[in-house]
Design a protein around this motif. Structure first.
Motif, mmCIF file in Angstrom:
data_model
loop_
_atom_site.group_PDB
_atom_site.id
_atom_site.type_symbol
_atom_site.label_atom_id
_atom_site.label_comp_id
_atom_site.label_asym_id
_atom_site.label_seq_id
_atom_site.Cartn_x
_atom_site.Cartn_y
_atom_site.Cartn_z
ATOM 1 N N PRO A 69 0.888 -1.620 0.004
ATOM 2 C CA PRO A 69 0.220 -0.295 0.135
ATOM 3 C C PRO A 69 1.457 0.658 -0.501
ATOM 4 O O PRO A 69 1.647 1.056 0.966
ATOM 5 C CB PRO A 69 -0.482 0.271 1.393
ATOM 6 N N GLU A 70 0.411 2.069 -0.923
ATOM 7 C CA GLU A 70 1.180 3.535 -1.457
ATOM 8 C C GLU A 70 1.075 4.237 0.472
ATOM 9 O O GLU A 70 2.399 4.941 0.426
ATOM 10 C CB GLU A 70 0.274 4.617 -1.895
ATOM 11 N N ALA A 71 0.770 4.383 1.415
ATOM 12 C CA ALA A 71 0.793 4.337 2.963
ATOM 13 C C ALA A 71 2.085 3.367 3.885
ATOM 14 O O ALA A 71 3.443 4.401 4.616
ATOM 15 C CB ALA A 71 0.086 4.587 4.037
ATOM 16 N N ILE A 72 2.599 2.401 2.975
ATOM 17 C CA ILE A 72 4.345 1.683 3.663
ATOM 18 C C ILE A 72 4.631 1.250 2.794
ATOM 19 O O ILE A 72 5.937 1.721 4.320
ATOM 20 C CB ILE A 72 3.121 0.163 3.636
ATOM 21 N N PRO A 113 6.795 4.315 2.219
ATOM 22 C CA PRO A 113 8.036 4.922 2.665
ATOM 23 C C PRO A 113 8.532 4.438 3.911
ATOM 24 O O PRO A 113 9.883 4.299 3.910
ATOM 25 C CB PRO A 113 7.047 6.383 2.681
ATOM 26 N N TYR A 114 7.637 3.584 4.525
ATOM 27 C CA TYR A 114 8.332 3.387 5.545
ATOM 28 C C TYR A 114 9.464 1.422 5.226
ATOM 29 O O TYR A 114 10.088 1.424 6.314
ATOM 30 C CB TYR A 114 7.401 2.866 6.513
ATOM 31 N N GLY A 115 8.794 1.071 4.118
ATOM 32 C CA GLY A 115 9.284 0.126 4.141
ATOM 33 C C GLY A 115 10.424 0.494 3.361
ATOM 34 O O GLY A 115 12.234 -0.280 3.349
ATOM 35 N N ARG A 116 10.764 1.290 2.822
ATOM 36 C CA ARG A 116 12.059 1.824 2.197
ATOM 37 C C ARG A 116 13.312 1.801 3.318
ATOM 38 O O ARG A 116 14.274 2.066 2.879
ATOM 39 C CB ARG A 116 11.717 3.386 0.718
#
Length: 308
Positions: free
Chosen positions: A22-25, A27-30
């Motif tokens: 999901p788009e919200a996830i 940046p944190y996954g990166r």
């Protein structure tokens, strides 16, 4: 890199995170480098080696698969927490380096405060896994946080930041052993020392990608220190790692099978150096990633020797 889609420049194209998360996830996954799994594998393999070494020393107890599974998830979480902390500390430097300015904080995908909350969440989950082990291992794991905390600052003060990365990334060798034995011995210390040399070697190869930018911004590394002698320098490090791994295995009671199979790992390390060409695009990155197979081979060598 296009900051509109947030893709990090050194991540593999069409990786699973960019395709499915999901788009919200994303940046944190990166931040946690979920799009680049090589890091958590390299953090995990020393844990598996420590468990395998303990199996050689205590063959009646065997290879503890549940501990290996727990440590895998712990490695994913701790690698993610370490990368998040590194990005918080290095956000100003990352803005000045071509390969890293697309990371979530310098590119504006997340704020430093949001990254800090994410760091704490990962650390808490990793702590829950750590507390599944004996008291000695818990305290050993807590002690490793000092190494994790100081590593991002070392590139500013020493030409050997890779040594401090080695201290942190090799720590799983001790954790894996103590999780099975409840204490330390010379065999895991030798395994730890050899793995430190291995990490210095492969991270020197990785750092070759940033030599020019690092020189411009004043970041130190063994890749810059070794200069044109990088190949023989890493060869010495890899040779020392191979020797210490075998000393550790023999100290724990291994037979000829581990030594024979470990020659495959030696061959992989030799291939990395024989074909290393920092002037070719992605050459250093591919050789760095090849160390994943070194980890697999040594794990299988420990398992095979224990079964034998």
């Amino acid at each position: 890199m296009s900051q509109s889609n947030g893709i990090v420049s050194d991540a593999q194209r069409a990786n699973w995170l960019d395709r499915y998360a999901p788009e919200a996830i994303k940046p944190y996954g990166r931040l946690a480098r979920w799009d680049r799994p090589i890091g958590f594998w390299l953090l995990y393999w020393p844990c598996a080696w420590g468990i395998g070494l303990a199996a050689l020393a205590q063959p009646e107890s065997g290879f503890h698969w549940w501990a290996a599974i727990l440590m895998f998830f712990g490695a994913v979480l701790m690698r993610g927490a370490g990368c998040t902390f590194n990005d918080i500390v290095d956000r100003d430097i990352d803005m000045q380096v071509a390969r890293t300015r697309s990371r979530p904080i310098p590119s504006g995908q997340v704020t430093a405060r949001e990254a800090l909350y994410f760091l704490l969440a990962q650390a808490l989950l990793a702590s829950a896994i750590l507390f599944q082990f004996n008291r000695f291992t818990v305290w050993a794991g807590v002690a490793s946080l000092v190494l994790v905390a100081i590593y991002p600052f070392m590139k500013r003060v020493t030409w050997w930041p890779q040594f401090f990365l080695g201290l942190a990334f090799s720590y799983g060798a001790l954790v894996g052993w103590t999780s099975q034995t409840g204490g330390l011995a010379w065999a895991p210390v030798m395994l730890y020392a050899g793995t430190i040399l291995w990490v210095i070697g492969y991270d020197t190869i990785y750092a070759l990608q940033d030599v020019e930018d690092d020189a411009l911004v004043g970041v130190k590394s063994t890749a810059r220190l070794f200069g044109k002698n990088v190949r023989p320098a890493v060869a010495v490090l890899y040779a020392g790692a191979f020797l210490l791994w075998n000393i550790a295995a023999i100290s724990a009671g291994s037979g000829w099978l581990f030594s024979a199979l470990s020659l495959i790992a030696a061959g992989l390390l030799a291939w990395q150096l024989w074909t290393l060409d920092p002037d070719m695009a992605d050459n250093a990155l591919i050789r760095f990633k090849n160390n994943h197979y070194v980890g697999i081979v040594l794990t299988l060598a420990f398992l095979a020797d224990w079964v034998w």
